[in-house]
Design an enzyme around this catalytic site. Structure first.
Site, short mmCIF file in Angstrom:
data_model
loop_
_atom_site.label_atom_id
_atom_site.label_comp_id
_atom_site.label_asym_id
_atom_site.label_seq_id
_atom_site.Cartn_x
_atom_site.Cartn_y
_atom_site.Cartn_z
N SER A 94 5.88 -29.30 34.48
CA SER A 94 7.29 -29.70 34.42
C SER A 94 8.19 -28.77 35.22
O SER A 94 9.17 -29.22 35.82
CB SER A 94 7.75 -29.75 32.96
OG SER A 94 6.98 -30.69 32.23
N HIS B 114 11.54 -25.52 32.40
CA HIS B 114 12.27 -26.54 33.14
C HIS B 114 13.42 -25.94 33.94
O HIS B 114 13.59 -26.24 35.13
CB HIS B 114 12.81 -27.60 32.18
CG HIS B 114 11.73 -28.39 31.50
ND1 HIS B 114 12.00 -29.46 30.66
CD2 HIS B 114 10.37 -28.29 31.55
CE1 HIS B 114 10.86 -29.97 30.23
NE2 HIS B 114 9.86 -29.26 30.74
#
Length: 298
Positions: free
Chosen positions: A200, A246
């Site tokens: 991610s 992230h």
């Protein structure tokens, strides 16, 4: 009174050097040989023969097609790096399904006790976890297989376009450094025992890069903004998601893409090589500082 005329002198009619039976008065401007219409090739001045044109073309370097960022390639080029990264993640996931050991030996971990009772993590010298974690994905829990499915879909959806405009090595550097940035931020601000897996961070880095490059060169960035906002909302509203991974990936990917896109044309190569190296050095320095903080005092 009559005048006698002698016989007219014989004249030789020139013929094409390649076709002796064809009369012609045109010469090649390079080799000066006579050439017929079939053998004529237009030149900047006059005409050239076939052989001279062929010889001239052998000495001319063909222009290599380049993108707006100076990368070699064309629209038909196969996105080799994108497909390789997808394949690597899928193979790693299959390895995870075969054994949980793959997960806890290669996931991101600052310092913690592993299931076998050993203490491991980046602070224990296992720096490879900062990189290997971006090829692993959750194999159970609240997300299950959707974790890898979404990340691979996102990589497949925007990876080829970015790889085409950036070129293979720039794209690979962007992907790996974005994933590394996510791991480093988790290592810096998270608890040493916090663990995480997933691509991610790298994917968020691609989101940021797509936005920056799209804005720079007039592309449509509306869809990527919507996708990014949705994922940020999920990141901060759903439990058990590493927001550090992230956000870290997004920051690194955006900054590196800005260096690529806004580099002065005269110093483009310097910026495109220097920016990834500087980013890597900065991330390595932050890891060293954090490791020193977590090391037991003597």
């Amino acid at each position: 009174m009559t005048t006698e005329h002698g016989p007219a002198p014989e004249t030789s009619v020139p013929t094409c050097y390649r076709h002796p039976g064809r009369e012609t008065y045109v010469r090649c401007t390079r080799c000066d040989r006579f050439i017929c219409p079939e053998c004529m090739r237009d030149a900047a001045v006059g005409h050239q023969c076939v052989e001279c044109v062929r010889a001239g073309n052998q000495g001319v370097r063909r222009a290599v097609p380049r993108t707006v960022l100076g990368a070699r390639g064309s629209a038909s080029a196969v996105p080799v790096v994108t497909y390789t990264l997808i394949g690597a993640c899928v193979l790693a996931y299959l390895a995870e399904l075969s054994s949980w050991r793959v997960v806890w030996e290669f996931m991101m971990l600052g310092r913690g006790v592993l299931p076998d009772g050993e203490v491991g993590g980046v602070a224990e010298g296992e720096w490879y976890r900062l990189v290997t974690t971006m090829f692993l994905h959750q194999r159970g829990g609240s997300f299950g297989v959707t974790h890898i499915l979404f990340n691979m879909w996102a990589l497949w959806a925007i990876g080829p376009a970015l790889e085409q405009v950036l070129g293979r090595w720039r794209f690979l550097a962007l992907y790996l450094l974005s994933g590394l940035g996510g791991s480093v931020l988790l290592y810096l601000v998270g608890s040493p025992a916090d663990s995480a897996v997933g691509a991610s961070g790298a994917i968020f880095g691609l989101f940021g890069a797509f936005f920056v490059i799209g804005r720079k060169f007039g592309g449509s960035v509306g869809p990527i903004v919507v996708l990014l906002v949705i994922n940020l909302v999920i990141t901060f509203s759903v439990p058990n998601i590493s927001w550090q991974g992230h956000v870290g990936g997004l920051v690194v990917g955006t900054a590196l893409a800005a260096a690529y896109a806004y580099a002065p044309a005269a110093r483009r190569t310097l910026f495109h090589v220097g920016a990834p190296l500087v980013t890597l050095a900065l991330l390595a320095a932050l890891v060293l500082v954090r490791t020193a903080e977590l090391s037991p005092s003597v």
